[in-house]
Design a protein around this motif. Structure first.
Motif, mmCIF file in Angstrom:
data_model
loop_
_atom_site.group_PDB
_atom_site.id
_atom_site.type_symbol
_atom_site.label_atom_id
_atom_site.label_comp_id
_atom_site.label_asym_id
_atom_site.label_seq_id
_atom_site.Cartn_x
_atom_site.Cartn_y
_atom_site.Cartn_z
ATOM 1 N N HIS A 366 0.966 -1.339 0.105
ATOM 2 C CA HIS A 366 0.013 -0.240 -0.185
ATOM 3 C C HIS A 366 0.888 1.168 0.032
ATOM 4 O O HIS A 366 0.282 2.263 0.269
ATOM 5 C CB HIS A 366 -0.898 0.068 1.256
ATOM 6 C CG HIS A 366 -2.194 -1.016 1.256
ATOM 7 N ND1 HIS A 366 -2.993 -1.341 2.207
ATOM 8 C CD2 HIS A 366 -2.619 -1.510 -0.056
ATOM 9 C CE1 HIS A 366 -3.920 -2.244 1.767
ATOM 10 N NE2 HIS A 366 -3.667 -2.202 0.350
ATOM 11 N N CYS A 382 -1.578 -2.510 -4.544
ATOM 12 C CA CYS A 382 -2.982 -3.264 -4.309
ATOM 13 C C CYS A 382 -3.616 -1.773 -4.454
ATOM 14 O O CYS A 382 -3.829 -1.192 -3.532
ATOM 15 C CB CYS A 382 -2.750 -3.693 -2.850
ATOM 16 S SG CYS A 382 -4.399 -4.491 -2.445
ATOM 17 N N HIS A 384 -6.715 0.577 -4.595
ATOM 18 C CA HIS A 384 -8.035 0.753 -3.960
ATOM 19 C C HIS A 384 -8.348 2.224 -4.732
ATOM 20 O O HIS A 384 -8.746 3.359 -3.880
ATOM 21 C CB HIS A 384 -8.021 1.030 -2.485
ATOM 22 C CG HIS A 384 -7.391 -0.122 -1.760
ATOM 23 N ND1 HIS A 384 -8.336 -1.220 -1.134
ATOM 24 C CD2 HIS A 384 -6.089 -0.894 -1.666
ATOM 25 C CE1 HIS A 384 -7.633 -2.151 -0.726
ATOM 26 N NE2 HIS A 384 -6.608 -2.020 -1.035
ATOM 27 N N HIS A 426 -9.165 -7.832 -2.474
ATOM 28 C CA HIS A 426 -7.857 -7.280 -2.412
ATOM 29 C C HIS A 426 -7.362 -8.253 -1.622
ATOM 30 O O HIS A 426 -7.804 -8.774 -0.363
ATOM 31 C CB HIS A 426 -8.159 -6.202 -1.382
ATOM 32 C CG HIS A 426 -8.655 -5.014 -2.309
ATOM 33 N ND1 HIS A 426 -10.043 -4.454 -2.481
ATOM 34 C CD2 HIS A 426 -8.082 -4.223 -3.321
ATOM 35 C CE1 HIS A 426 -10.154 -3.487 -2.995
ATOM 36 N NE2 HIS A 426 -8.779 -2.882 -3.692
ATOM 37 N N CYS A 428 -4.796 -7.782 0.456
ATOM 38 C CA CYS A 428 -4.386 -7.064 1.909
ATOM 39 C C CYS A 428 -5.115 -7.258 2.986
ATOM 40 O O CYS A 428 -4.814 -6.906 4.083
ATOM 41 C CB CYS A 428 -4.065 -5.461 1.507
ATOM 42 S SG CYS A 428 -5.714 -4.908 1.104
HETATM 43 ZN ZN LIG Z 1 -5.222 -3.440 -0.527
#
Ligand SMILES: [Zn+2]
Length: 465
Positions: A366, A382, A384, A426, A428
Motif C-alpha cells: 500500500h 494493491c 483501491h 484485495h 491485503c
Molecule cells: Zn489493498
C-alpha cells in the motif's frame, strides 16, 4: 394364464427399460470434465479433449456463472461505451469472427451448446463479444475515429505485475505475480481456475472468467514450462480490424507456447492492437524471463536470465510512448508511474530474497510513492481507487468501485507441478462493502444490481489434475 403372466412381466420390463432410456444421459462430450467444490471463492474446472468438447464442458459446467458474468459485463460495456448490445454483437460477427481460427470457433460454438444444454440461451455473437470485452473498447475508439466522432471512452489501465529470476530470487529460479485491476462488479466474478488438457498443444492452468476461452487478465502456466502474465499499456490508441482478435492470440499462446520465442511469435502474428499489453513471460526450463511490449506499430522483446521485469501500465519504449499513447512519462502523481517506482524499490530491497511469499506481500503493498507514505489508493500496487478522491483518470473518476480484485503467484517449482496460488478480493485484508459505498457515492447507483461485497479471501493453492 402362464403365458399371460410371462407376457405381463416382459411388458413391464420393456416399460421399465423405456423409462430408464428416457432418463437424461450425460452427454459424451462431458468426458472426464468436472467442476470442483468452491475453494476460497474460486471454482476450478477441469476441461479436456477436442476444441468442441472443451467448449461444451465449459458452457455446461459453468452455465450459471456465464449467465451472471454476461449480464454484468454487457451492462458495463453498454454503460461505458454508450452503445447498445447490438453494436458489440455486430463487431463480434463482422470484425472479429472472420479472423477466429477453426479450433477456437469450435470451442466457442461448444460453449453455446453447453449453455443451451444447461438452460442458458446465449448465441455465438453474445459469447464472442463476451470473450472480446477487453478489446472491444479499442475497436470502439477506432470505429469512432473512422466516423469522425469523439472517442466514446478511455481504455482501462489494468493490473500490477512482476517477474524475476537469477540473483533477484531466493532460489535463482523464476517467480511471477500479478493482481488484476478492474471494476469490482466484474472483477469479483473473475473467479474461475481453468485446468485445461486439450487434445492439441500443452496442458495449462490459468485464472479466468466464466465464458472466456482465454484468461482475460492473463495469468497462467503451461506444461511446456511457460509462465505468463501482463499489464495493460496506458493511454493506448490503435486497432487493426484485419488483425486476429487479442483473445484468440492470448489463448493460443497459453496453449501452444513452449518457449519465449514461441510466445512472442504467436502474440505478434496477426496483432490487432486490441487490449494492448506489456507481457511478462518466463520459461522455467531455462530461467529466462522476457518483457514483450506489444503495441500495434512498435513491438519490443526484452529478455534476461538475471533480473526482473515489472508492469504497472507504464509504456516503456520511447517510440511507442510517442506514436501510440498520450502518456505522460514524467508525471510522478500518475498511478502507473508511482507504482513503477514502487516496483523498482521492492525489487532492489528484496534482491536475492524474492519468492512466492514475497510476491504475495508485494501484491498487497500500500505504499504510495508520490505521497511517500502508506495509503491504499489508486497509486498503491494493491489498488483501491474506491478510496481515492482523484480516481484514476481518464479511466475512472473519484471513488469508482475499481481496483485490485484478485491476485495470483507462482514460481518455477510450483509451475513444474502445474500449480499456482490465488486470492480473491484485495489480498491485503481490506474488504469492500457494496451497500455502504453506494450510500456514499450514489453516482454508481447504476451498478447496484451487480455490485456485490468483495471480501478479502485467503490465498489458496490450485493444481492441474
Ligand atoms: Zn489493498
Amino acid at each position: 394364464m402362464r403365458r399371460t403372466a410371462v407376457f405381463s412381466v416382459l411388458l413391464l420390463l420393456g416399460l421399465a427399460l423405456t423409462l430408464i432410456s428416457r432418463d437424461p444421459q450425460p452427454d459424451p462430450r462431458l468426458k472426464k470434465a468436472y467442476r470442483a467444490t468452491e475453494r476460497g471463492g474460486w471454482i476450478q474446472v477441469h476441461l479436456q479433449g477436442q476444441p468442441g468438447e472443451i467448449g461444451y464442458q465449459h458452457g455446461y459446467l459453468l452455465a450459471p456463472e456465464i449467465r451472471d458474468a454476461f449480464r454484468d459485463v454487457s451492462t458495463e460495456m453498454m454503460h461505458d461505451e454508450k452503445k447498445d448490445w447490438e453494436f458489440f454483437r455486430a463487431a463480434a460477427r463482422d470484425v472479429l469472427w472472420p479472423k477466429v481460427e477453426p479450433q477456437y470457433r469450435d470451442e466457442l460454438n461448444g460453449i453455446v451448446e453447453g449453455l443451451k444444454a444447461h438452460g442458458v440461451e446465449l448465441d455465438i455473437w453474445d459469447v464472442v463479444a463476451l470473450n472480446a470485452w477487453l478489446e472491444l473498447p479499442y475497436f470502439d475508439k477506432w470505429d469512432a475515429k473512422q466516423h469522425g466522432l469523439a472517442a466514446p471512452s478511455a481504455t482501462a489501465d489494468r493490473c500490477s505485475a512482476f517477474v524475476a529470476t537469477g540473483s533477484y530470487t531466493k532460489d535463482g529460479r523464476v517467480v511471477i505475480g500479478h493482481n488484476n485491476w478492474t471494476s469490482y462488479q466484474t472483477g469479483e466474478r473473475w473467479n474461475i481456475i481453468f485446468d485445461v488438457a486439450p487434445a492439441h498443444g500443452n496442458h495449462f492452468l490459468m485464472d479466468g472468467m466464466a465464458g472466456l476461452i482465454h484468461s482475460g487478465d492473463d495469468f497462467g502456466v503451461n506444461s511446456a514450462g511457460i509462465m505468463i502474465t501482463e499489464t495493460t499499456i496506458s493511454h493506448f490508441t490503435g486497432f487493426d480490424p484485419d488483425g486476429v482478435p487479442e483473445f484468440v492470440r492470448a489463448r493460443k499462446a497459453m496453449q501452444y507456447a513452449a518457449s519465449i520465442d514461441d510466445f512472442a511469435r504467436i502474440m505478434k502474428d496477426g496483432n490487432n492492437g486490441g487490449y494492448a499489453n506489456n507481457w511478462l513471460v518466463a520459461d522455467r526450463k531455462t530461467n529466462e524471463i522476457a518483457d514483450l511490449e506489444l503495441g500495434l506499430k512498435n513491438v519490443t522483446l526484452d529478455r534476461t536470465r538475471d533480473g526482473f521485469f515489472v508492469g504497472s501500465n507504464f509504456p516503456i519504449h520511447e517510440a511507442l510512448v510517442r506514436d501510440e499513447t498520450d502518456f505522460e512519462t514524467k508525471n510522478a502523481s500518475d498511478s502507473a508511474n508511482a507504482r513503477h517506482v514502487r516496483w523498482l524499490q521492492l525489487m532492489e530491497q528484496n534482491k536475492g530474497e524474492i519468492d512466492a511469499d514475497a510476491a504475495q506481500r508485494f501484491l498487497a503493498d500500500h505504499f504510495d510513492t508520490f505521497e511517500n507514505k502508506v495509503d491504499p489508493d489508486e497509486r498503491s500496487l494493491c489498488g483501491h481507487i474506491d478510496k481515492s478522491s482523484r480516481g484514476y483518470l481518464p479511466w475512472v473518476g473519484s471513488y469508482a468501485p475499481t481496483g485490485a480484485v484478485q491476485s495470483k503467484v507462482s514460481d518455477a517449482a510450483m509451475a513444474e507441478a502445474m500449480t499456482l496460488r490465488a486470492a480473491l478480493g484485495h489480498s491485503c485484508g481490506l474488504g469492500f462493502k457494496a451497500a455502504e459505498h453506494l450510500r456514499k457515492h450514489s453516482e454508481f447507483a447504476w451498478q447496484r444490481p451487480a455490485l456485490r461485497d468483495m471480501p478479502s479471501r485467503a490465498w489458496t493453492t490450485f493444481s492441474a489434475q
